[in-house]
Write an enzyme that holds these catalytic residues in place. Structure first.
Site, PDB file in Angstrom:
ATOM      1  N   ASP A  80       9.947  -1.676  -3.973  1.00  0.00           N
ATOM      2  CA  ASP A  80      10.314  -1.254  -2.545  1.00  0.00           C
ATOM      3  C   ASP A  80      11.745  -2.228  -1.848  1.00  0.00           C
ATOM      4  O   ASP A  80      11.814  -1.805  -0.496  1.00  0.00           O
ATOM      5  CB  ASP A  80       9.090  -1.801  -1.421  1.00  0.00           C
ATOM      6  CG  ASP A  80       8.439  -0.348  -1.310  1.00  0.00           C
ATOM      7  OD1 ASP A  80       7.822  -0.160  -2.196  1.00  0.00           O
ATOM      8  OD2 ASP A  80       6.769  -0.730  -0.797  1.00  0.00           O
TER       9      ASP A  80
ATOM     10  N   ASP B 130      -5.778  -7.238  -0.867  1.00  0.00           N
ATOM     11  CA  ASP B 130      -6.685  -8.333  -1.400  1.00  0.00           C
ATOM     12  C   ASP B 130      -7.885  -7.937  -0.827  1.00  0.00           C
ATOM     13  O   ASP B 130      -9.062  -8.076  -2.429  1.00  0.00           O
ATOM     14  CB  ASP B 130      -5.449  -8.852  -2.160  1.00  0.00           C
ATOM     15  CG  ASP B 130      -5.502 -10.138  -0.775  1.00  0.00           C
ATOM     16  OD1 ASP B 130      -6.270  -9.514   0.120  1.00  0.00           O
ATOM     17  OD2 ASP B 130      -4.634 -10.489  -1.075  1.00  0.00           O
TER      18      ASP B 130
END
Length: 728
Positions: free
Chosen positions: A280, A433
């Protein structure tokens, strides 16, 4: 009335007017004059002389005085030198000042509160010093609640001689009638929360000891034919499912090469392994470097793919979600995730994947982190204490007894079906997460934690980086808590698991901990110095926190000398954690910020590899499919005969990359000069705690004074960015 003495001995309740019985002692040596002994030690001296011991003569007494004077001067000089060095550091920091994020609009609420609190404390301190000079009683009265207020002594009307005295008397009456009781109630409430959290921590430690004593750990459900066969090896020899490995990264100039290199050396059949490098980066030079590194390993026969998103939304969650949408992902059964600074052992997949066999309810296998730079500076040592307790105690106990814990975002293997059943990666919080772990738990999937399987990674070495990381780690759970409450209530899991999620996982460990740490030690404790009617016991300030700190250090016994710095630093970090918790709970703007944790690019040494693995070096003992040993010497020889990877690195179009130009661009200095920052919240709290420490001297509170003094100095050091990596 004459002003009382201002010596420190009076502050701590010592009686300086106590006189002993004058005793005249005649020396055996007549060359010296008589000595008059005055003090409480006379009885001891007479008793020793009765036994026949010789007393000190005048010359020896003079030498003793000179020795003590020398020690006193040395101590004063040491303190003066340290104080002068601290002043020099403060001057240097302010001369080359770089403000922290509190300068931005919307982030100065806490700073304004602390600054107002400090201003009021200084005014109160001036009043208290004036009252002490006038001889009024400042020691804490023996009461706690309004019904006992009659024991408090206010100066009579004839004692009041001016407007300042009238103002002070008005403050005393307001303090006694309106302020002391609510502060005492808030103090008691925080003490109850503190004790509940301490009990929870002790239960976790007891569970960890139980696991160690009985050697409880997840085991592979595999029948081994021979007694000499290795369990993991026998399991992995016949079980090689399709595995996808993902490496999400963003502008990871320092660590991209070692991360890709380590993952490409995973010991797994090449035709059953695919590596995705999810880049990214918004820097074109870094993109070219990563793409060239991927093509280098692709030329060596590794099944590896480079992916770069054109629309970079959702941070890490968006990156992973985009990668999982590829058509070829349906051919894979498991996905392993490694952040850019992680270096897994070559046998990582062979130690984790076999746990999924014959266990269809298992959705996640999480491994432990170990750190290559844990001894780099004081900041990394203190972080290592926290994370060792997190993995050794919290994750292991929750994994063994509850089959649930928060996914750590990396160094873990997911069953792809579990991800799909849980709704996949979502971009709604900054803790994707934890989000996916909670949703998978609500769907009935089980987790296991492998404390023996470890992956090397880095710790933040600068306070600025660590502070931003902690802000994200503590604001995200509160965002998630608001979003998950309806799903938790409606889920089909047991009431016990619901209670564990709401009361322990979210409220106690994510909300209560930063709340009482900041409120109790940074707000209530200074308040009790200026409002002595509200009592905060010494065991809350000193004894219980030290015991809890010792429990935290048990998983990393080499860090025991840092127990006091750890305690003080954790109280200092409560400011950042409390601010993050509030921003996440009330969905403030700062709770949605994601700042990539900066890495230093510390590569693992051979000693690090031996430290986190009980087995010999994997390359030396790795077995090939026919059961023979790999000749490592020939492998090293082949590698040494190859040209440098930089000279043969290719770009995606198949042409050669101009290495000199790439190095020149890579070596360009950064536009912004890195500087140590000044943190206003921490500096303001340092002044507040030091002011409260001065006030504690007037009321003879010894333990409170020392705690406030050392805690204030710790806040001062952190506020001046004197902890962690020093930037020139």
């Amino acid at each position: 009335m004459a002003p009382p003495s201002l010596f420190l001995s009076d502050f701590f309740g010592r009686d300086s007017n106590q006189k002993g019985t004058p005793v005249v002692v005649k020396m055996e040596n007549q060359n010296y004059s008589l000595v008059q002994i005055d003090g409480p030690e006379v009885a001891v001296t007479l008793k020793s002389m009765e036994k026949g011991q010789k007393g000190k003569n005048a010359k020896q007494f003079t030498w003793v005085l000179l020795l003590r004077a020398h020690r006193a001067v040395g101590c004063v000089a040491w303190f003066a030198s340290g104080f002068w060095s601290l002043l020099g550091a403060i001057k240097k920091r302010f001369s080359d000042r770089s403000s922290d994020d509190s300068e931005k609009p919307g982030k100065r609420r806490l700073y304004k509160f602390i600054k107002a609190f400090l201003f009021l404390s200084l005014i109160c301190l001036a009043f208290e010093i004036f009252a002490h000079w006038k001889g009024w009683q400042l020691k804490k009265p023996e009461f706690q609640f309004p019904e006992n207020m009659g024991n408090f002594h206010l100066p009579e009307t004839e004692e009041i001689k001016g407007w300042l005295e009238k103002a002070y008397i008005f403050w005393l009456s307001v303090r006694v009638d309106y302020v002391a009781y609510p502060i005492q109630m808030l103090s008691n409430f925080c003490i109850v929360l503190f004790m509940i959290q301490s009990v929870d921590r002790m239960i976790l430690c007891v569970g960890c000891f139980w696991i160690k004593i009985w050697n409880i750990k997840p085991r592979i459900n595999e029948q081994v034919n021979g007694p000499g066969d290795d369990l993991e090896l026998a399991s992995s020899r016949f079980y090689h499912p399709m595995v996808l490995v993902q490496i999400p990264m963003c502008n990871e100039r320092e660590v991209y090469e070692q991360s890709i290199s380590t993952v490409c050396q995973l010991d797994w059949p090449k035709h059953r392994l695919l590596i995705q490098v999810l880049d990214d980066s918004d820097d074109e030079n870094i993109q070219n470097l990563i793409r060239a590194e991927v093509n280098k390993w692709k030329d060596k026969g590794i099944n590896i793919i480079y992916r770069h998103r054109l629309v970079r939304t959702g941070y890490k969650a968006g990156n992973l979600k985009s990668a999982m949408s590829c058509d070829y992902v349906k051919d894979y059964e498991f996905v392993a995730i490694f952040d850019a600074d992680f270096q897994p052992n070559p046998d990582f997949l062979k130690q984790t994947i076999p746990h999924f066999k014959d266990n269809p309810e298992l959705g996640l296998v999480q491994s432990r982190w170990v750190f290559v730079n844990k001894d780099e500076n004081l900041l990394t040592r203190l972080q290592n204490i926290n994370l060792c307790f997190h993995f050794e105690v919290e994750q292991q106990v929750n994994g063994v007894f509850l089959n649930f814990f928060g996914f750590n975002g990396t160094a873990g293997v997911w069953r792809i079906k579990a991800l799909e059943d849980s709704g996949g990666w979502m971009e709604r919080t900054t803790v994707e997460d934890m989000d996916i772990a909670v949703r998978a738990h609500l769907q009935g999937w089980k987790f296991i934690y492998l404390n023996d399987v470890k992956a090397l990674c880095e710790l933040p070495e600068s306070y600025e980086t660590y502070r931003k990381q902690q802000h994200r780690w503590h604001s995200g759970p509160m965002q998630l808590f608001r979003l998950c409450i309806p799903a938790i209530i409606k889920s089909k899991i047991s009431i016990f698991k619901k209670a564990n999620l709401v009361l322990l996982f979210f409220l106690l460990r994510k909300l209560v901990l930063p709340f009482y740490s900041f409120t109790l030690f940074c707000v209530i404790l200074p308040l009790t110095m200026f409002i002595p009617e509200a009592e905060l016991p010494a065991w809350v300030i000193c004894y219980v926190p030290i015991v809890m700190s010792i429990l935290n250090i048990l998983p990393s016994p080499k860090s025991f000398p840092f127990v006091i710095p750890y305690l003080l630093f954790e109280n200092t970090m409560s400011v950042t954690k409390f601010n993050a918790m509030i921003s996440g709970l009330f969905q403030l703007t700062s709770s949605y910020e994601w700042v990539v944790t900066k890495k230093a690019g510390r590569s693992s040494s051979e000693s690090d590899l031996f430290a986190f693995s009980e087995n010999p070096r994997p390359e030396l003992s790795r077995r090939v499919s026919d059961g023979g040993l790999l000749e490592l010497g020939n492998k090293w020889k082949e590698e040494s005969e190859k040209p440098s990877p930089e000279l043969s690195r290719r770009v995606s179009d198949g042409g050669f990359l101009d290495l000199d130009k790439l190095k020149e661009e890579n070596a360009k200095p950064l536009k912004e000069k890195k500087r140590n920052k000044i943190y206003k919240n921490e500096l303001a709290l340092a002044c507040l705690l030091l002011t409260a420490a001065v006030r504690s001297l007037l009321s003879a509170q010894g333990i409170h004074f020392y705690f406030l003094l050392f805690q204030g100095v710790t806040f001062l050091m952190v506020g001046l960015d004197l902890i962690g990596e020093q930037v020139s």
